[in-house]
Write a protein that holds these residues in place. Structure first.
Motif, PDB file in Angstrom:
ATOM      1  N   ASN A  85      11.982  -5.637  -4.121  1.00  0.00           N
ATOM      2  CA  ASN A  85      12.733  -5.149  -5.297  1.00  0.00           C
ATOM      3  C   ASN A  85      11.420  -5.142  -6.428  1.00  0.00           C
ATOM      4  N   ARG A  86      11.137  -3.951  -7.110  1.00  0.00           N
ATOM      5  CA  ARG A  86      10.359  -4.111  -7.945  1.00  0.00           C
ATOM      6  C   ARG A  86      10.799  -3.506  -9.407  1.00  0.00           C
ATOM      7  N   ASN A  87      10.179  -3.571 -10.305  1.00  0.00           N
ATOM      8  CA  ASN A  87      10.717  -3.059 -11.756  1.00  0.00           C
ATOM      9  C   ASN A  87      10.998  -1.479 -11.679  1.00  0.00           C
ATOM     10  N   SER A  88      10.519  -0.896 -10.829  1.00  0.00           N
ATOM     11  CA  SER A  88      11.204   0.512 -11.020  1.00  0.00           C
ATOM     12  C   SER A  88      12.212   0.577 -10.117  1.00  0.00           C
ATOM     13  N   ALA A 114       6.975  10.339   0.000  1.00  0.00           N
ATOM     14  CA  ALA A 114       7.627   9.469   0.731  1.00  0.00           C
ATOM     15  C   ALA A 114       8.130   9.933   2.148  1.00  0.00           C
ATOM     16  N   ARG A 115       8.494  11.270   2.059  1.00  0.00           N
ATOM     17  CA  ARG A 115       8.979  11.915   3.118  1.00  0.00           C
ATOM     18  C   ARG A 115       7.375  12.281   4.157  1.00  0.00           C
ATOM     19  N   GLU A 116       6.607  12.478   3.516  1.00  0.00           N
ATOM     20  CA  GLU A 116       5.171  12.803   4.309  1.00  0.00           C
ATOM     21  C   GLU A 116       5.012  11.607   4.847  1.00  0.00           C
ATOM     22  N   ILE A 117       5.031  10.141   4.305  1.00  0.00           N
ATOM     23  CA  ILE A 117       4.640   9.229   4.925  1.00  0.00           C
ATOM     24  C   ILE A 117       5.546   8.811   6.001  1.00  0.00           C
ATOM     25  N   ALA A 118       6.832   8.792   5.983  1.00  0.00           N
ATOM     26  CA  ALA A 118       7.713   8.614   6.679  1.00  0.00           C
ATOM     27  C   ALA A 118       7.681   9.371   7.962  1.00  0.00           C
ATOM     28  N   ARG A 119       6.934  10.667   8.015  1.00  0.00           N
ATOM     29  CA  ARG A 119       6.804  11.575   9.179  1.00  0.00           C
ATOM     30  C   ARG A 119       5.714  10.979   9.768  1.00  0.00           C
ATOM     31  N   GLN A 120       4.599  10.335   9.158  1.00  0.00           N
ATOM     32  CA  GLN A 120       3.406   9.965   9.670  1.00  0.00           C
ATOM     33  C   GLN A 120       3.648   8.530  10.483  1.00  0.00           C
ATOM     34  N   THR A 121       4.362   7.771   9.786  1.00  0.00           N
ATOM     35  CA  THR A 121       4.467   6.296  10.139  1.00  0.00           C
ATOM     36  C   THR A 121       5.764   5.740  11.148  1.00  0.00           C
ATOM     37  N   LEU A 122       6.885   6.797  11.188  1.00  0.00           N
ATOM     38  CA  LEU A 122       8.015   6.638  11.863  1.00  0.00           C
ATOM     39  C   LEU A 122       8.712   5.571  11.130  1.00  0.00           C
ATOM     40  N   LEU A 123       8.696   5.598   9.713  1.00  0.00           N
ATOM     41  CA  LEU A 123       9.696   4.779   8.747  1.00  0.00           C
ATOM     42  C   LEU A 123      10.500   5.397   8.236  1.00  0.00           C
ATOM     43  N   GLU A 124      11.906   4.903   7.896  1.00  0.00           N
ATOM     44  CA  GLU A 124      12.797   5.595   7.152  1.00  0.00           C
ATOM     45  C   GLU A 124      12.734   4.654   5.699  1.00  0.00           C
ATOM     46  N   ILE A 125      12.475   5.434   4.577  1.00  0.00           N
ATOM     47  CA  ILE A 125      12.106   4.945   3.469  1.00  0.00           C
ATOM     48  C   ILE A 125      13.358   5.344   2.427  1.00  0.00           C
ATOM     49  N   GLN A 126      13.987   4.269   1.840  1.00  0.00           N
ATOM     50  CA  GLN A 126      14.934   4.587   0.873  1.00  0.00           C
ATOM     51  C   GLN A 126      14.641   3.930  -0.545  1.00  0.00           C
ATOM     52  N   TYR A 128       0.650  -1.211   0.126  1.00  0.00           N
ATOM     53  CA  TYR A 128       0.009   0.207  -0.027  1.00  0.00           C
ATOM     54  C   TYR A 128       0.842   1.176   0.008  1.00  0.00           C
ATOM     55  N   LEU A 129       1.833   1.316   0.677  1.00  0.00           N
ATOM     56  CA  LEU A 129       2.838   2.436   0.849  1.00  0.00           C
ATOM     57  C   LEU A 129       3.633   2.689  -0.497  1.00  0.00           C
ATOM     58  N   ILE A 130       3.764   1.652  -1.083  1.00  0.00           N
ATOM     59  CA  ILE A 130       4.664   1.739  -2.498  1.00  0.00           C
ATOM     60  C   ILE A 130       3.649   2.265  -3.479  1.00  0.00           C
ATOM     61  N   ALA A 131       2.436   1.771  -3.341  1.00  0.00           N
ATOM     62  CA  ALA A 131       1.436   2.395  -4.202  1.00  0.00           C
ATOM     63  C   ALA A 131       1.041   4.016  -4.022  1.00  0.00           C
ATOM     64  N   ASP A 132       1.133   4.070  -2.850  1.00  0.00           N
ATOM     65  CA  ASP A 132       0.802   5.569  -2.241  1.00  0.00           C
ATOM     66  C   ASP A 132       2.149   6.289  -2.673  1.00  0.00           C
ATOM     67  N   ILE A 133       3.238   6.106  -2.674  1.00  0.00           N
ATOM     68  CA  ILE A 133       4.504   6.794  -3.201  1.00  0.00           C
ATOM     69  C   ILE A 133       4.514   7.122  -4.472  1.00  0.00           C
ATOM     70  N   GLY A 134       4.009   6.058  -5.367  1.00  0.00           N
ATOM     71  CA  GLY A 134       3.580   6.372  -6.822  1.00  0.00           C
ATOM     72  C   GLY A 134       4.668   5.763  -7.487  1.00  0.00           C
ATOM     73  N   ASN A 135       4.452   5.887  -9.108  1.00  0.00           N
ATOM     74  CA  ASN A 135       5.409   5.524  -9.882  1.00  0.00           C
ATOM     75  C   ASN A 135       5.591   6.450 -11.107  1.00  0.00           C
ATOM     76  N   PRO A 136       6.604   7.020 -11.174  1.00  0.00           N
ATOM     77  CA  PRO A 136       7.731   6.997 -10.471  1.00  0.00           C
ATOM     78  C   PRO A 136       7.455   7.361  -8.956  1.00  0.00           C
ATOM     79  N   PRO A 137       8.635   6.928  -8.077  1.00  0.00           N
ATOM     80  CA  PRO A 137       8.297   7.331  -6.766  1.00  0.00           C
ATOM     81  C   PRO A 137       8.435   8.694  -6.461  1.00  0.00           C
ATOM     82  N   SER A 138       7.533   9.228  -5.727  1.00  0.00           N
ATOM     83  CA  SER A 138       7.801  10.675  -5.276  1.00  0.00           C
ATOM     84  C   SER A 138       8.576  10.867  -4.005  1.00  0.00           C
ATOM     85  N   VAL A 139       9.589  11.532  -3.848  1.00  0.00           N
ATOM     86  CA  VAL A 139      10.353  11.538  -2.633  1.00  0.00           C
ATOM     87  C   VAL A 139       9.686  12.376  -1.804  1.00  0.00           C
ATOM     88  N   GLU A 140       9.203  13.509  -2.122  1.00  0.00           N
ATOM     89  CA  GLU A 140       7.951  14.275  -1.258  1.00  0.00           C
ATOM     90  C   GLU A 140       6.927  13.431  -0.499  1.00  0.00           C
TER      91      GLU A 140
END
Length: 182
Positions: free
Chosen positions: A128-131, A71-83, A57-69
């Protein structure tokens, strides 16, 4: 004839009771640890399925191509670090992400594109995804080693206090047996 001190100690009812209490404590701890290890293995599969579903769900929410902005919003809300790593793009929501390449990984049995891992107290999931490669690092439950050691020491103190209290109680209860021997 006078008994030697070590004969008194090893034939003492109180020493025997202390040995019984210690053996009981060790046995109880082994049973509890064994229970939790077995329980962990039984529920691990369902937890992994829920974590993977959530990360998808998070990967789908980040989008394709992945949006760093995003991802930062999700990281603040969930206490995850995303790379995210791909040949064209590389970013992280953490300022300086830890190097997880030396971590212990194991491939999830239901999907070879997903790996769980741990490294220096960091738990993470690689997808590991295609993107590209997504790495989700979970917040550490204890950031400081001394806090964890303090909890261990506190547990040890409580266990010793309980065993000592039990020993003294049994000794008091069995005091009349000592009087009979004298």
């Amino acid at each position: 004839m006078r008994k030697k001190w070590y004969q008194k100690v090893f034939r003492s009812v109180f020493t025997k009771l202390l040995v019984i209490i210690i053996a009981t404590g060790i046995a109880l701890n082994l049973v509890v640890v064994g229970f939790f290890v077995a329980h962990r293995h039984m529920v691990e599969s369902s937890i992994h399925q829920n974590v993977i579903q959530y990360i998808n769900y998070l990967i789908a929410d980040i989008g394709n191509p992945p949006s760093v902005e995003r991802a930062r919003e999700i990281a603040r809300q969930t206490l995850l670090e995303i790379q995210f790593q791909s040949p064209q793009n590389k970013w992280s929501t953490a300022g300086n992400p830890p190097d997880l390449s030396r971590g212990r990984f194991y491939v999830w049995k239901e999907s070879p594109n997903i790996r769980f891992g741990r490294y220096h107290g960091h738990s993470f999931v690689e997808v590991n995804r295609n993107s590209g490669l997504f790495i989700f690092e979970f917040a550490k439950p204890f950031d400081r080693k001394d806090r964890r050691d303090g909890l261990f020491f506190l547990l040890l103190v409580f266990m010793v206090a309980i065993l000592g209290g039990a020993f003294l109680s049994i000794r008091r209860v069995l005091r009349p047996v000592k009087w009979l021997n004298e």
